[in-house]
Write a protein that holds these residues in place. Structure first.
Motif, PDB file in Angstrom:
ATOM      1  N   UNK A  99      50.270 -94.261  43.077  1.00  0.00           N
ATOM      2  CA  UNK A  99      49.837 -93.197  42.170  1.00  0.00           C
ATOM      3  C   UNK A  99      48.997 -92.116  42.845  1.00  0.00           C
ATOM      4  N   UNK A 100      48.532 -92.372  44.062  1.00  0.00           N
ATOM      5  CA  UNK A 100      47.603 -91.455  44.720  1.00  0.00           C
ATOM      6  C   UNK A 100      48.089 -91.130  46.124  1.00  0.00           C
ATOM      7  N   UNK A 101      47.598 -89.992  46.626  1.00  0.00           N
ATOM      8  CA  UNK A 101      47.929 -89.615  48.002  1.00  0.00           C
ATOM      9  C   UNK A 101      47.290 -90.556  49.010  1.00  0.00           C
ATOM     10  N   UNK A 102      46.019 -90.916  48.741  1.00  0.00           N
ATOM     11  CA  UNK A 102      45.274 -91.750  49.686  1.00  0.00           C
ATOM     12  C   UNK A 102      44.450 -92.783  48.918  1.00  0.00           C
TER      13      UNK A 102
ATOM     14  N   UNK B 239      39.605 -81.740  50.060  1.00  0.00           N
ATOM     15  CA  UNK B 239      40.665 -81.207  50.919  1.00  0.00           C
ATOM     16  C   UNK B 239      41.999 -81.082  50.171  1.00  0.00           C
ATOM     17  N   UNK B 240      42.002 -81.501  48.907  1.00  0.00           N
ATOM     18  CA  UNK B 240      43.195 -81.328  48.088  1.00  0.00           C
ATOM     19  C   UNK B 240      44.028 -82.570  47.846  1.00  0.00           C
ATOM     20  N   UNK B 241      43.578 -83.729  48.322  1.00  0.00           N
ATOM     21  CA  UNK B 241      44.317 -84.967  48.114  1.00  0.00           C
ATOM     22  C   UNK B 241      43.891 -85.647  46.810  1.00  0.00           C
ATOM     23  N   UNK B 242      44.811 -86.379  46.205  1.00  0.00           N
ATOM     24  CA  UNK B 242      44.416 -87.301  45.140  1.00  0.00           C
ATOM     25  C   UNK B 242      44.006 -88.605  45.817  1.00  0.00           C
ATOM     26  N   UNK B 243      42.842 -89.135  45.419  1.00  0.00           N
ATOM     27  CA  UNK B 243      42.257 -90.270  46.132  1.00  0.00           C
ATOM     28  C   UNK B 243      41.750 -91.311  45.139  1.00  0.00           C
TER      29      UNK B 243
ATOM     30  N   UNK C 261      29.685 -94.764  52.053  1.00  0.00           N
ATOM     31  CA  UNK C 261      30.633 -94.103  52.949  1.00  0.00           C
ATOM     32  C   UNK C 261      32.026 -94.013  52.320  1.00  0.00           C
ATOM     33  N   UNK C 262      32.426 -95.046  51.597  1.00  0.00           N
ATOM     34  CA  UNK C 262      33.730 -95.027  50.933  1.00  0.00           C
ATOM     35  C   UNK C 262      33.783 -93.924  49.884  1.00  0.00           C
ATOM     36  N   UNK C 263      32.762 -93.861  49.040  1.00  0.00           N
ATOM     37  CA  UNK C 263      32.718 -92.820  48.025  1.00  0.00           C
ATOM     38  C   UNK C 263      32.663 -91.428  48.622  1.00  0.00           C
ATOM     39  N   UNK C 264      31.863 -91.296  49.691  1.00  0.00           N
ATOM     40  CA  UNK C 264      31.722 -89.992  50.353  1.00  0.00           C
ATOM     41  C   UNK C 264      33.040 -89.531  50.978  1.00  0.00           C
ATOM     42  N   UNK C 265      33.741 -90.435  51.679  1.00  0.00           N
ATOM     43  CA  UNK C 265      35.002 -90.061  52.310  1.00  0.00           C
ATOM     44  C   UNK C 265      36.052 -89.732  51.252  1.00  0.00           C
ATOM     45  N   UNK C 266      36.051 -90.490  50.153  1.00  0.00           N
ATOM     46  CA  UNK C 266      36.977 -90.190  49.064  1.00  0.00           C
ATOM     47  C   UNK C 266      36.728 -88.791  48.520  1.00  0.00           C
TER      48      UNK C 266
END
Length: 218
Positions: free
Chosen positions: A112-115, A34-38, A23-28
């Motif tokens: 370093x990342x958006x999320x 969606x355009x975020x750095x994760x 689930x963590x990998x999938x949500x990332x």
């Protein structure tokens, strides 16, 4: 100590085999699309005798990327050999879990990342040390929680107990994730569990979204 950017989510679930890693990998991956750095971080990794995090490896396969922070040791800042609760794994190695070092690593990544998604070890009540539960640690950081559940028998009980514990500590439930990667063998139980939990979420946590994590080929 809290993240300098309010961009960290804590991922937990009903138990050790809830499907948090998938689930963590999938949500990332979803957020990346969606355009975020994760980035993803494993709070404490036990069962890592080769000095590498198997959960981070799964995240990266699902995300389809490699991150420089992996090589820097920032995404798995606490590794233990024995596949047990962190308090026991650390004791068996006669080591101390340095949670301040873990937080420093998470803060560096968050800058370093958006999320950033931080995956816990086991469920919310797993002891990190003899004196500190996972839920207490996450609550202190004021991290919103992504909680992973499923349709297998017992999930309603485990999910509602966890949500009650979160509410008692003033924690925010960001997302309730329904894990379809390991579906219940009983279709009737699976369908009713989803219905019940979705209705409970809408009534008691109306600001929380419910997501379906699909089966993923690994």
């Amino acid at each position: 100590m809290t993240s300098p950017k309010q961009n960290v989510w804590f991922v937990s679930g009903i138990d050790t085999d809830a499907g948090k890693t998938v689930a963590t990998g999938w949500l990332a991956r979803r957020w990346m699309d969606e355009g975020f750095t994760v980035a993803t971080v494993k709070l404490v990794q036990t069962g890592a005798p080769d000095g590498r995090s198997p959960d981070i490896a799964v995240h990266r396969r699902i995300m389809g990327v490699t991150l420089p922070e992996d090589a820097e040791g920032l995404t798995a800042p606490a590794l233990f050999d024995y596949p047990a609760s962190p308090h026991l794994a650390a004791a068996m190695e006669k080591r101390t879990l340095d949670l301040q070092a873990v937080l420093r690593a998470i803060e560096t990544v968050s800058g370093r990342y958006d999320r950033v998604l931080v995956e816990g070890a086991g469920g919310l009540m797993v002891p990190l040390t003899e004196d500190l539960l996972t839920i207490e640690f996450a609550a202190r950081q004021h991290w919103p929680v992504v909680f992973v559940t499923s349709g297998r028998l017992g999930s309603i009980n485990h999910t509602l107990l966890a949500l009650e514990a979160m509410a008692a500590r003033g924690m925010r439930l960001s997302h309730l994730v329904w894990n379809e990667h390991h579906p219940s063998p009983d279709a009737a139980i699976d369908a009713d569990t989803y219905r019940y939990l979705d209705a409970w979420r809408a009534k008691h946590w109306p600001e929380t979204g419910m997501l379906r994590c699909p089966a993923i080929g690994l």
